[in-house]
Motif scaffolding. Sequence first.
Motif, short mmCIF file in Angstrom:
data_model
loop_
_atom_site.label_atom_id
_atom_site.label_comp_id
_atom_site.label_asym_id
_atom_site.label_seq_id
_atom_site.Cartn_x
_atom_site.Cartn_y
_atom_site.Cartn_z
N GLN A 223 0.84 -1.41 -0.13
CA GLN A 223 -0.16 -0.04 0.04
C GLN A 223 0.96 1.44 0.16
OE1 GLN A 223 -1.39 -2.22 3.18
NE2 GLN A 223 -1.91 -3.18 1.15
N PRO A 225 2.38 4.52 -1.13
CA PRO A 225 2.49 5.09 -2.44
C PRO A 225 3.82 5.25 -3.13
CG PRO A 225 1.45 6.16 -0.70
CD PRO A 225 2.32 5.10 0.03
N ARG A 245 -5.92 -1.81 -3.80
CA ARG A 245 -5.16 -0.97 -2.62
C ARG A 245 -4.04 -0.62 -3.18
NH1 ARG A 245 -5.06 -4.03 2.47
NH2 ARG A 245 -5.31 -5.92 1.06
N ASP A 247 -1.01 1.65 -4.76
CA ASP A 247 -0.80 3.11 -5.05
C ASP A 247 0.51 3.12 -5.90
OD1 ASP A 247 -0.95 5.88 -4.91
OD2 ASP A 247 -1.03 5.87 -2.78
#
Length: 346
Positions: A223, A225, A245, A247
Amino acid sequence: MFVTLEQTDVAELHQFRDPVTGLRALIAIHSTRLGPALGGCRFLPYPDEATAEIDACRLARGMSLKAAMAGLPLGGGKAVIMEPDKPYDRAALFRSFGRAVESLGGRYITAMDAGTEMSDLDQVARQTRHVRGSSADGMDPSPFTALGVYTALQVASERQLHRQDLKGLHVAIQGLGHVGRRLAMMLAWAGARLTVSDLDEARGMALAERLKATFVPPERIMQVPCDVFMPCALGGILNADSIPRLDTRLIVGAANNQLASLEDAHHLQDRHILYTPDYVNNAGGLIALTLHHQQLGNETVRRKVKGIGRTLRHLLNDAERLRVSPAIMADRMAEQRLHDARERAA
Ligand code: NAI
């Protein structure tokens, strides 16, 4: 009994059991159309036999496609050894596995994979010559796998992120084993910003500190980013649960069978995430094992491994032209090569 073989198009599945050493191993041979089936041996605490069987069969198919895409004269096979849940003699267990490999008379050639070390292959090599990557040839495929994945990343980031170099790129790496650790070092050297994770938190944190990377626990890495997510642990991690989920904009990794199913390639496309097929990225080790065995020098091997970049570029162009995902395009291309080989042999 034949369901998994039919689903994965695997031709043979051999079971081996040795009550003395505790060996419980499966060797799956997907195809020997292009040559002997070369593929690594996994040594993991599988939860049950069905999981081990699916792993062996899916991985064996992946090896066939990988060899076909890389233009190598090899078929596809894979072995899994279920780690015993009782105390065992590791050296004796791998010698027992070596006898199993020998019994197949060279149709399957084994090598290193998740959970195995060169020292294990040395034990295998005492029983059979159908092994690559023991101390006898001194060939560790992992640096070449890492080089191939790195080359694939360069090509994919140019296309997806319009980046000429990797400086400042935020890369999240899942798994810091033989391949992931090397990739982390290469990327740190190239100036990428790294977030990394491994089940072995102490080892992962030590590497993160050395490379000025951020360490996150395993349950968080997918998850994070980031610009690029690099799966370098185990398969099946790109699935209906994880994809929403993510990123990231790009996935380039070493792990085999990253997609839980081919459907997941569509889900990634829907999210505008470019996924480069695992068996295209991670063919470097297989290329190196093959060429090294043909006595070719390191520089030639490195050049051939970097050829993965060209293969990927062609693949991405064709996928774009035909409006299919790169994963589907790769399967089509590799299966066409296997089909052509079968026609020639007929
Ligand atoms: P390895 O066993 O040396 O490393 C895997 C690492 O991933 C371990 O350190 C493990 O602790 C970690 N890990 C496992 N689950 C994790 C999770 N959920 N989150 C974070 N870390 C996790 O394996 P290796 O050799 O580095 O290979 C990695 C992947 O690349 C495997 O899928 C393997 O089949 C594939 N591969 C490896 C090649 C090679 O030359 N070693 C060649 C082609 C593919």
